[in-house]
Design a protein around this motif. Structure first.
Motif, mmCIF file in Angstrom:
data_model
loop_
_atom_site.group_PDB
_atom_site.id
_atom_site.type_symbol
_atom_site.label_atom_id
_atom_site.label_comp_id
_atom_site.label_asym_id
_atom_site.label_seq_id
_atom_site.Cartn_x
_atom_site.Cartn_y
_atom_site.Cartn_z
ATOM 1 N N SER A 145 46.760 -10.230 72.856
ATOM 2 C CA SER A 145 47.205 -10.011 74.235
ATOM 3 C C SER A 145 47.726 -8.610 74.480
ATOM 4 C CB SER A 145 48.308 -11.014 74.590
ATOM 5 O OG SER A 145 49.489 -10.744 73.843
ATOM 6 N N VAL A 180 51.039 -14.362 78.655
ATOM 7 C CA VAL A 180 49.708 -13.756 78.670
ATOM 8 C C VAL A 180 49.065 -13.961 80.038
ATOM 9 C CG1 VAL A 180 47.456 -13.679 77.559
ATOM 10 C CG2 VAL A 180 49.482 -14.209 76.203
ATOM 11 N N ILE A 181 49.184 -15.174 80.595
ATOM 12 C CA ILE A 181 48.635 -15.459 81.920
ATOM 13 C C ILE A 181 49.282 -14.549 82.956
ATOM 14 C CG2 ILE A 181 48.413 -17.219 83.714
ATOM 15 C CD1 ILE A 181 48.397 -19.329 81.491
ATOM 16 N N LYS A 183 50.621 -11.605 82.451
ATOM 17 C CA LYS A 183 50.148 -10.230 82.270
ATOM 18 C C LYS A 183 48.769 -10.045 82.889
ATOM 19 C CE LYS A 183 48.921 -6.708 78.885
ATOM 20 N NZ LYS A 183 48.658 -6.385 77.464
ATOM 21 N N TRP A 184 47.859 -10.989 82.648
ATOM 22 C CA TRP A 184 46.514 -10.882 83.227
ATOM 23 C C TRP A 184 46.572 -10.919 84.757
ATOM 24 C CZ3 TRP A 184 43.514 -8.657 80.190
ATOM 25 C CH2 TRP A 184 43.346 -9.016 78.843
ATOM 26 N N ALA A 185 47.625 -11.548 85.311
ATOM 27 C CA ALA A 185 47.766 -11.614 86.770
ATOM 28 C C ALA A 185 48.406 -10.351 87.342
ATOM 29 C CB ALA A 185 48.600 -12.832 87.163
ATOM 30 N N ASN A 188 53.599 -7.114 84.579
ATOM 31 C CA ASN A 188 53.704 -6.449 83.280
ATOM 32 C C ASN A 188 55.134 -6.233 82.789
ATOM 33 O OD1 ASN A 188 50.816 -5.988 82.932
ATOM 34 N ND2 ASN A 188 51.016 -4.525 84.616
ATOM 35 N N PHE A 223 42.266 -15.825 76.230
ATOM 36 C CA PHE A 223 41.831 -14.453 76.014
ATOM 37 C C PHE A 223 40.510 -14.197 76.739
ATOM 38 C CE2 PHE A 223 39.333 -11.347 73.569
ATOM 39 C CZ PHE A 223 40.178 -10.250 73.674
ATOM 40 N N GLY A 226 41.019 -14.533 80.623
ATOM 41 C CA GLY A 226 41.773 -13.404 81.144
ATOM 42 C C GLY A 226 40.968 -12.117 81.180
ATOM 43 N N LYS A 227 40.134 -11.898 80.178
ATOM 44 C CA LYS A 227 39.389 -10.653 80.074
ATOM 45 C C LYS A 227 38.057 -10.706 80.807
ATOM 46 C CE LYS A 227 38.447 -7.097 76.617
ATOM 47 N NZ LYS A 227 39.433 -6.164 77.190
ATOM 48 N N LYS A 230 36.510 -13.149 85.505
ATOM 49 C CA LYS A 230 35.943 -12.676 86.767
ATOM 50 C C LYS A 230 34.606 -11.964 86.569
ATOM 51 C CE LYS A 230 39.413 -13.881 89.470
ATOM 52 N NZ LYS A 230 39.264 -14.888 90.520
#
Length: 317
Positions: A145, A180-181, A183-185, A188, A223, A226-227, A230
């Motif tokens: 992450s 982690v979710i 952070k991906w959103a 930070n 992972f 998140g990466k 989309k």
């Protein structure tokens, strides 16, 4: 409202009176406006009856009861949808998390303008069957992450700005990886707080061996989603193009080598279809095409079903 406390629970009838009273004392001492949201995840030990009894004595207490057991992630997601407080605190119902930590977590979120604070239980009272997998998952999650300042991603005691919980979705068993979710959103500002871990006072742990495997699979899933959630074509398409390219190069090399021997009137050892490299090239081309098509279909689907977070709620107070 200052604080919303979200508590998922499953068969914790013995601890509920002590826990809610402890939270109430902390809130009154610090003059916070607050609510407690209990999410009964299909308990069958009388937890809901105890919650109804407590609610008569505690007007800030709210509760939601699932018709059956869905898991901690489902409970948290429903709780997040219901919160009204500026700062959201999550904790477990087994009294292993201390409500005395709430003022420090609230102050840090407000004063340091943080998005999320994850608790770190430096000294743990859990059995080795739980602590060893936890350490392995935390190390793997830090590496994958990029969140290197957290020691314990799965600690139940966390604090969030309301904007964070209103803009993330927790499903499956992803509660282990909420930082982690977040952070991906795009949230930070994630920090850590050393918190007390208390020995379990009532009941037994709900941790089982299956969660070891599920945790690893969830890590890979979060992972990837998140990466590439989309843009799945970037993953599948890249792998497919590379596989197709190398397969084609190998096939052309084999065919070119045979044509060279024919042109030069020199003997060649084996026919094209008798060479292992030909079949490797053929498989690479087929796999490459399949991966590319998978990426195309995944790009159309884009995300999972929109109703993955719909749960049967039996009662609500």
């Amino acid at each position: 409202m200052d604080i919303s406390v979200v508590i998922p629970l499953y068969n914790e009838v013995e601890s509920l009176p002590e826990l809610t009273q402890w939270i109430r004392q902390v809130m009154q001492k610090n003059a916070y406006s607050y609510e407690i949201i209990l999410i009964d995840d299909g308990s069958n030990d009388g937890s809901w009856e105890k919650i109804e009894e407590l609610q008569q004595q505690h007007e800030q207490l709210k509760a939601i009861k699932f018709r059956r057991n869905y898991g901690k992630s489902a409970a948290l997601n429903v709780g997040f949808n219901a919160v009204k407080g500026d700062v959201v605190i999550t904790m477990d119902a087994d009294l292993q998390d201390s409500p005395d930590e709430i003022p420090v977590l609230y102050r840090r979120i407000k004063e340091e303008k943080l998005d999320l604070i994850s608790g770190w239980k430096k000294k743990r009272y859990d059995p080795l069957s739980k602590t060893i997998p936890t350490k392995l998952f935390n190390a793997a999650t830090r590496s994958m992450s990029g969140i290197h300042n957290l020691h314990d991603f799965n600690c139940g005691l966390k604090a969030y700005r309301k904007e964070v919980v209103k803009n993330i979705e927790v499903y499956g068993e992803m509660h282990r990886y909420i930082p982690v979710i977040a952070k991906w959103a795009g949230f930070n500002k994630i920090e850590e707080q050393v918190v007390e871990h208390r020995a379990r006072k009532y009941g037994t742990t709900k941790f089982g061996f299956s969660r070891f495997i599920n945790g690893f699979l969830d890590l890979l899933s979060i992972f990837f989603v998140g990466k590439f959630g989309k843009r799945p074509m970037h993953f599948f398409g890249t792998m497919g193009v590379l596989s197709f390219f190398f397969g084609t190069i190998m096939a052309l090399w084999i065919i070119g080598e045979k044509l060279y021997h024919i042109a030069m009137h020199t003997p060649y050892q084996r026919e094209v279809t008798e060479q292992p490299m030909f079949y490797i090239a053929l498989v690479a081309v087929v796999v490459g095409a399949q991966l590319f098509l998978t990426g195309f279909v995944a790009e159309l689907v884009s995300r999972s079903s929109a109703n993955r977070n719909q749960y049967q709620i039996e009662k609500e107070i």
